[in-house]
Scaffold this active site. Sequence first.
Site, PDB file in Angstrom:
ATOM      1  N   ASP A   1      12.115  -0.039   9.439  1.00  0.00           N
ATOM      2  CA  ASP A   1      13.338   0.470   8.819  1.00  0.00           C
ATOM      3  C   ASP A   1      14.285   0.985   9.899  1.00  0.00           C
ATOM      4  OD1 ASP A   1      12.138  -0.007   6.397  1.00  0.00           O
ATOM      5  OD2 ASP A   1      11.355   2.039   6.217  1.00  0.00           O
TER       6      ASP A   1
HETATM    7  N1  URA Z   1       6.572   1.577   6.406  1.00  0.00           N
HETATM    8  C1  URA Z   1       7.788   2.078   6.126  1.00  0.00           C
HETATM    9  O1  URA Z   1       7.979   2.731   5.111  1.00  0.00           O
HETATM   10  N2  URA Z   1       8.804   1.834   6.983  1.00  0.00           N
HETATM   11  C2  URA Z   1       8.653   1.157   8.143  1.00  0.00           C
HETATM   12  O2  URA Z   1       9.616   0.997   8.906  1.00  0.00           O
HETATM   13  C3  URA Z   1       7.380   0.657   8.445  1.00  0.00           C
HETATM   14  C4  URA Z   1       6.360   0.866   7.557  1.00  0.00           C
END
Ligand code: URA
Length: 238
Positions: free
Chosen positions: A106
């Site tokens: 993310d």
């Molecule tokens: N899980 C998440 O919620 N976000 C990420 O970036 C990676 C794994």
Amino acid sequence: MSKLTLDRILQSQGFGSRKWCSELIAAGEVSIAGKTITDNRVAIETSGLVFKIFDESWVYHRHVYIALNKPADFECSRKASHHPGVLTILPEQFTRRDVQPVGRLDHDTTGLLLMSDDGPFIHAQSSPKRHIPKVYAATTHDPVTPELVAKLLAGVKLHDEPAPLAAVTCRLLAPHRLEIVLEQGKYHQVKRMLAAAGNHCVALRRSQIGGLKLDALGLAEGEWCYLDDAQLVLLKPD
Ligand code: URA
């Protein structure tokens, strides 16, 4: 062993079109072992090749395998919309040779992100069948309780997922910090699992993929390195 003419070598490394690379060579901007090469017709061995363009040294890589310590506020999607894309952190020739993130983090997640231009490698690393563990450190809004850890280990039901998803391991790091190891790579998985277990993730960092540890790479946030064969072996499932 594989020999190519210098214009093809430069093109393959992302320095531009073959015509543009020929022009760079003709202009005397490319050297190998201290010798300026202006003749494009000689085939050059690519294995172990080091060349200089505009006085900057580059090592020939048939494919690149990169580890980035991703900072927050960069997107992994190819068409980044709200934040700059992670590819903007790398030299621009990597974009031209179609380097892509392996999976997604993310925009606000930091830590270990692999990038490559090797399609089968990207596919294999992203395949859910490979069960490659990924280690995350999550900072939580509410204190981490033994019940929260137990729920994450037992499995939580996420919207759109047919079966509950469980952490491989999960342990308390600090009152508001949790280490969680996952083998799947579902959308926002850590955040959604924490929410489903009754807490809220306020910060997330990926510290390890398979046996490859970010701390062992010694990269500050925003720094990247090439991965060598020994490090790539660490990414294979046991
Ligand atoms: N899980 C998440 O919620 N976000 C990420 O970036 C990676 C794994």
